[in-house]
Motif scaffolding. Structure first.
Motif, PDB file in Angstrom:
ATOM      1  N   GLY A   1       0.841  -1.299   0.020  1.00 48.48           N
ATOM      2  CA  GLY A   1      -0.098   0.091   0.022  1.00 48.48           C
ATOM      3  C   GLY A   1       0.727   1.195  -0.222  1.00 48.48           C
ATOM      4  N   ASN A   2       2.151   1.148   0.246  1.00 46.55           N
ATOM      5  CA  ASN A   2       3.161   2.398  -0.056  1.00 46.55           C
ATOM      6  C   ASN A   2       3.934   2.304  -1.155  1.00 46.55           C
ATOM      7  OD1 ASN A   2       2.107   3.241   2.776  1.00 46.55           O
ATOM      8  ND2 ASN A   2       3.402   1.558   3.485  1.00 46.55           N
ATOM      9  N   HIS A   3       4.455   3.472  -1.490  1.00 45.88           N
ATOM     10  CA  HIS A   3       5.408   3.877  -2.638  1.00 45.88           C
ATOM     11  C   HIS A   3       6.479   4.649  -2.165  1.00 45.88           C
ATOM     12  CE1 HIS A   3       2.390   6.881  -3.691  1.00 45.88           C
ATOM     13  NE2 HIS A   3       3.657   7.608  -4.032  1.00 45.88           N
ATOM     14  N   GLN A   4       7.688   4.637  -2.931  1.00 45.30           N
ATOM     15  CA  GLN A   4       8.667   5.600  -2.635  1.00 45.30           C
ATOM     16  C   GLN A   4       9.236   6.051  -4.096  1.00 45.30           C
ATOM     17  OE1 GLN A   4       9.957   8.139  -1.019  1.00 45.30           O
ATOM     18  NE2 GLN A   4      10.684   6.932   0.565  1.00 45.30           N
ATOM     19  N   SER A   5       9.486   7.222  -4.284  1.00 46.31           N
ATOM     20  CA  SER A   5       9.998   7.700  -5.629  1.00 46.31           C
ATOM     21  C   SER A   5      11.558   7.921  -5.270  1.00 46.31           C
ATOM     22  CB  SER A   5       9.216   8.987  -5.912  1.00 46.31           C
ATOM     23  OG  SER A   5      10.141   9.756  -6.956  1.00 46.31           O
TER      24      SER A   5
END
Length: 243
Positions: free
Chosen positions: A224-228
Protein backbone atom coordinates in the motif's frame (compact mmCIF):
# COMPACT_ATOMS: atom_id res chain seq x y z
CA UNK A 1 -14.69 4.87 24.55
CA UNK A 2 -16.13 1.84 26.38
CA UNK A 3 -16.13 -1.22 24.13
CA UNK A 4 -19.16 -2.74 25.87
CA UNK A 5 -21.53 0.16 25.32
CA UNK A 6 -23.88 -0.29 22.39
CA UNK A 7 -23.20 2.10 19.52
CA UNK A 8 -26.85 3.19 19.67
CA UNK A 9 -26.26 4.36 23.25
CA UNK A 10 -23.21 6.46 22.35
CA UNK A 11 -23.46 10.20 21.72
CA UNK A 12 -23.84 10.96 18.02
CA UNK A 13 -20.38 12.51 17.91
CA UNK A 14 -18.81 9.18 19.00
CA UNK A 15 -20.66 6.82 16.66
CA UNK A 16 -18.46 5.49 13.83
CA UNK A 17 -20.91 6.10 11.00
CA UNK A 18 -21.63 9.65 12.10
CA UNK A 19 -17.93 10.33 12.61
CA UNK A 20 -17.19 9.08 9.10
CA UNK A 21 -19.86 11.32 7.59
CA UNK A 22 -18.71 14.41 9.46
CA UNK A 23 -14.95 13.88 9.57
CA UNK A 24 -14.19 11.46 6.72
CA UNK A 25 -13.08 7.84 6.72
CA UNK A 26 -9.42 8.73 7.34
CA UNK A 27 -10.34 10.11 10.77
CA UNK A 28 -11.60 6.74 12.04
CA UNK A 29 -9.49 4.15 13.83
CA UNK A 30 -9.10 0.67 12.38
CA UNK A 31 -11.52 -0.66 15.02
CA UNK A 32 -14.14 1.94 14.07
CA UNK A 33 -13.87 1.09 10.37
CA UNK A 34 -14.32 -2.58 11.20
CA UNK A 35 -17.30 -1.68 13.40
CA UNK A 36 -19.09 -0.12 10.43
CA UNK A 37 -18.62 -3.34 8.47
CA UNK A 38 -19.64 -5.53 11.43
CA UNK A 39 -22.79 -3.45 12.12
CA UNK A 40 -23.41 -5.34 15.40
CA UNK A 41 -21.32 -6.67 18.25
CA UNK A 42 -21.51 -9.87 20.26
CA UNK A 43 -24.88 -9.18 21.80
CA UNK A 44 -26.34 -7.62 24.95
CA UNK A 45 -23.80 -7.15 27.72
CA UNK A 46 -20.91 -8.24 25.53
CA UNK A 47 -18.60 -6.43 23.14
CA UNK A 48 -20.07 -3.67 21.01
CA UNK A 49 -19.29 -3.48 17.30
CA UNK A 50 -16.34 -1.20 18.06
CA UNK A 51 -15.22 -3.53 20.83
CA UNK A 52 -15.48 -6.51 18.51
CA UNK A 53 -13.44 -4.64 15.93
CA UNK A 54 -10.76 -4.00 18.54
CA UNK A 55 -10.90 -7.65 19.61
CA UNK A 56 -10.39 -8.79 15.99
CA UNK A 57 -7.30 -6.59 15.69
CA UNK A 58 -5.99 -7.94 18.98
CA UNK A 59 -6.45 -11.54 17.83
CA UNK A 60 -4.75 -10.84 14.50
CA UNK A 61 -1.76 -9.29 16.26
CA UNK A 62 -0.98 -12.76 17.65
CA UNK A 63 0.42 -13.62 14.22
CA UNK A 64 3.38 -11.31 15.09
CA UNK A 65 2.53 -9.06 12.13
CA UNK A 66 0.57 -5.89 11.69
CA UNK A 67 -3.13 -6.83 12.11
CA UNK A 68 -4.17 -5.19 8.83
CA UNK A 69 -1.38 -7.03 7.03
CA UNK A 70 -2.81 -10.31 8.35
CA UNK A 71 -6.37 -9.26 7.54
CA UNK A 72 -5.48 -8.57 3.92
CA UNK A 73 -4.72 -12.25 3.24
CA UNK A 74 -6.84 -14.02 5.86
CA UNK A 75 -9.18 -16.86 4.88
CA UNK A 76 -12.87 -16.98 5.81
CA UNK A 77 -12.19 -19.95 8.09
CA UNK A 78 -9.46 -18.13 10.00
CA UNK A 79 -11.66 -15.08 10.40
CA UNK A 80 -14.63 -17.11 11.61
CA UNK A 81 -12.42 -18.78 14.21
CA UNK A 82 -12.51 -15.45 16.09
CA UNK A 83 -15.30 -15.45 18.69
CA UNK A 84 -18.22 -13.32 17.50
CA UNK A 85 -17.44 -13.59 13.77
CA UNK A 86 -19.84 -15.72 11.76
CA UNK A 87 -20.25 -16.14 8.00
CA UNK A 88 -22.13 -12.85 7.53
CA UNK A 89 -19.53 -10.71 9.29
CA UNK A 90 -16.61 -12.60 7.76
CA UNK A 91 -17.86 -12.27 4.20
CA UNK A 92 -18.64 -8.57 4.67
CA UNK A 93 -15.10 -7.88 5.88
CA UNK A 94 -13.48 -9.96 3.14
CA UNK A 95 -15.62 -8.35 0.44
CA UNK A 96 -14.58 -4.90 1.65
CA UNK A 97 -10.91 -5.92 1.61
CA UNK A 98 -11.19 -7.27 -1.93
CA UNK A 99 -12.91 -4.10 -3.17
CA UNK A 100 -10.12 -2.05 -1.61
CA UNK A 101 -7.50 -4.15 -3.39
CA UNK A 102 -9.27 -3.88 -6.73
CA UNK A 103 -9.76 -0.12 -6.52
CA UNK A 104 -6.11 0.35 -5.59
CA UNK A 105 -4.95 -1.90 -8.42
CA UNK A 106 -7.11 -0.25 -11.09
CA UNK A 107 -4.99 0.51 -14.12
CA UNK A 108 -5.04 4.03 -15.57
CA UNK A 109 -7.07 4.68 -18.70
CA UNK A 110 -5.24 4.61 -22.00
CA UNK A 111 -3.71 7.98 -22.92
CA UNK A 112 -3.89 9.19 -19.31
CA UNK A 113 -0.88 11.38 -18.48
CA UNK A 114 1.47 9.78 -15.95
CA UNK A 115 3.60 12.66 -14.65
CA UNK A 116 3.85 12.17 -10.88
CA UNK A 117 4.69 9.35 -8.42
CA UNK A 118 1.09 8.84 -7.31
CA UNK A 119 -0.12 8.25 -10.88
CA UNK A 120 2.89 6.03 -11.57
CA UNK A 121 2.24 3.96 -8.44
CA UNK A 122 -1.38 3.49 -9.53
CA UNK A 123 -0.19 2.27 -12.93
CA UNK A 124 2.22 -0.23 -11.35
CA UNK A 125 0.14 -1.36 -8.39
CA UNK A 126 -1.67 -4.19 -10.19
CA UNK A 127 1.60 -5.87 -11.08
CA UNK A 128 3.67 -4.98 -8.01
CA UNK A 129 1.84 -3.79 -4.93
CA UNK A 130 0.67 -6.96 -3.17
CA UNK A 131 2.99 -9.55 -4.66
CA UNK A 132 4.86 -12.06 -2.47
CA UNK A 133 7.82 -12.19 -4.87
CA UNK A 134 9.92 -9.26 -5.94
CA UNK A 135 9.05 -8.11 -9.44
CA UNK A 136 10.50 -5.51 -11.78
CA UNK A 137 8.10 -3.73 -14.11
CA UNK A 138 7.95 -0.71 -16.39
CA UNK A 139 5.32 1.83 -17.39
CA UNK A 140 5.55 2.63 -21.10
CA UNK A 141 4.72 6.20 -22.14
CA UNK A 142 4.50 8.16 -25.38
CA UNK A 143 6.21 11.48 -26.11
CA UNK A 144 3.44 13.32 -24.20
CA UNK A 145 3.93 11.09 -21.11
CA UNK A 146 0.61 9.38 -21.84
CA UNK A 147 0.08 5.82 -20.60
CA UNK A 148 0.56 3.08 -23.18
CA UNK A 149 1.02 -0.12 -21.15
CA UNK A 150 2.79 -1.78 -18.25
CA UNK A 151 5.10 -4.76 -18.57
CA UNK A 152 6.58 -7.08 -15.94
CA UNK A 153 10.20 -7.65 -16.94
CA UNK A 154 11.38 -10.12 -14.30
CA UNK A 155 10.03 -12.07 -11.32
CA UNK A 156 12.48 -13.01 -8.58
CA UNK A 157 12.43 -14.75 -5.22
CA UNK A 158 10.67 -13.53 -2.09
CA UNK A 159 13.52 -11.10 -1.44
CA UNK A 160 15.17 -10.09 -4.71
CA UNK A 161 14.97 -9.96 -8.46
CA UNK A 162 17.56 -9.31 -11.12
CA UNK A 163 17.07 -7.18 -14.21
CA UNK A 164 19.44 -6.28 -17.03
CA UNK A 165 19.16 -2.91 -18.81
CA UNK A 166 18.92 -4.55 -22.23
CA UNK A 167 15.72 -6.38 -21.17
CA UNK A 168 14.11 -3.07 -20.26
CA UNK A 169 15.14 -1.03 -23.28
CA UNK A 170 14.39 -3.91 -25.67
CA UNK A 171 10.78 -3.86 -24.45
CA UNK A 172 10.54 -0.07 -24.72
CA UNK A 173 11.74 -0.12 -28.32
CA UNK A 174 9.54 -3.12 -29.16
CA UNK A 175 6.42 -1.32 -27.89
CA UNK A 176 7.27 1.94 -29.63
CA UNK A 177 7.40 3.91 -26.36
CA UNK A 178 9.50 7.04 -26.02
CA UNK A 179 9.60 7.40 -22.22
CA UNK A 180 9.28 5.06 -19.30
CA UNK A 181 8.94 4.74 -15.55
CA UNK A 182 10.60 1.81 -13.83
CA UNK A 183 9.44 0.14 -10.64
CA UNK A 184 9.83 -2.86 -8.42
CA UNK A 185 8.26 -4.10 -5.22
CA UNK A 186 9.60 -5.00 -1.81
CA UNK A 187 7.45 -7.86 -0.46
CA UNK A 188 8.47 -6.87 3.09
CA UNK A 189 6.54 -3.62 2.69
CA UNK A 190 9.63 -1.51 3.45
CA UNK A 191 9.84 0.87 0.51
CA UNK A 192 13.20 2.44 1.38
CA UNK A 193 15.73 1.83 -1.43
CA UNK A 194 18.70 -0.45 -0.89
CA UNK A 195 22.15 0.41 -2.18
CA UNK A 196 21.54 -2.15 -4.93
CA UNK A 197 18.37 -0.27 -5.93
CA UNK A 198 20.29 2.99 -6.15
CA UNK A 199 23.15 1.41 -8.11
CA UNK A 200 20.73 -0.16 -10.59
CA UNK A 201 18.90 3.15 -11.04
CA UNK A 202 22.18 4.92 -11.76
CA UNK A 203 23.09 2.28 -14.34
CA UNK A 204 19.70 2.54 -16.04
CA UNK A 205 19.78 6.34 -16.12
CA UNK A 206 23.17 6.23 -17.80
CA UNK A 207 21.80 3.84 -20.43
CA UNK A 208 18.69 5.94 -20.93
CA UNK A 209 20.82 9.02 -21.57
CA UNK A 210 22.85 7.16 -24.18
CA UNK A 211 19.74 5.80 -25.95
CA UNK A 212 17.77 9.04 -25.60
CA UNK A 213 14.88 7.20 -23.91
CA UNK A 214 14.12 9.19 -20.74
CA UNK A 215 13.38 7.38 -17.48
CA UNK A 216 11.03 9.63 -15.53
CA UNK A 217 11.23 7.87 -12.17
CA UNK A 218 11.98 4.65 -10.31
CA UNK A 219 9.33 3.63 -7.79
CA UNK A 220 9.47 1.06 -5.02
CA UNK A 221 6.07 -0.34 -4.00
CA UNK A 222 4.89 -2.55 -1.16
CA UNK A 223 1.85 -3.14 1.04
CA UNK A 224 0.00 0.00 0.00
CA UNK A 225 2.99 2.35 0.06
CA UNK A 226 5.38 3.69 -2.53
CA UNK A 227 8.63 5.63 -2.69
CA UNK A 228 9.99 7.73 -5.55
CA UNK A 229 13.75 7.55 -6.00
CA UNK A 230 13.59 10.70 -8.09
CA UNK A 231 12.26 12.57 -5.07
CA UNK A 232 14.73 11.25 -2.52
CA UNK A 233 18.00 11.01 -4.51
CA UNK A 234 20.07 13.37 -6.67
CA UNK A 235 20.38 10.83 -9.49
CA UNK A 236 18.22 12.80 -11.92
CA UNK A 237 20.36 15.87 -11.33
CA UNK A 238 23.50 13.87 -12.03
CA UNK A 239 22.01 12.16 -15.08
CA UNK A 240 19.51 14.58 -16.70
CA UNK A 241 17.03 12.77 -18.89
CA UNK A 242 16.25 15.50 -21.40
CA UNK A 243 12.50 15.11 -20.89
Amino acid sequence: MSYNIRIADLPLTERPRERLLSLGAKSLSDAELLAILLATGQGKGKLSAVGLGQYILSELSKYKREPLDVLRDISPQELMAIHGIGPAKATTILAAIELGKRSFQLRPMEKMVIDNPVAAAAALSHDLMWQNQERFAIVLLNVKSQFLATKVITIGTATETLVHPREIFREVIKQGATKLIIGHNHPSGNVEPSQEDIDLTEQLLQGATFLNIPILDHLILGNGNHQSLRQITDLWLRYPQGE
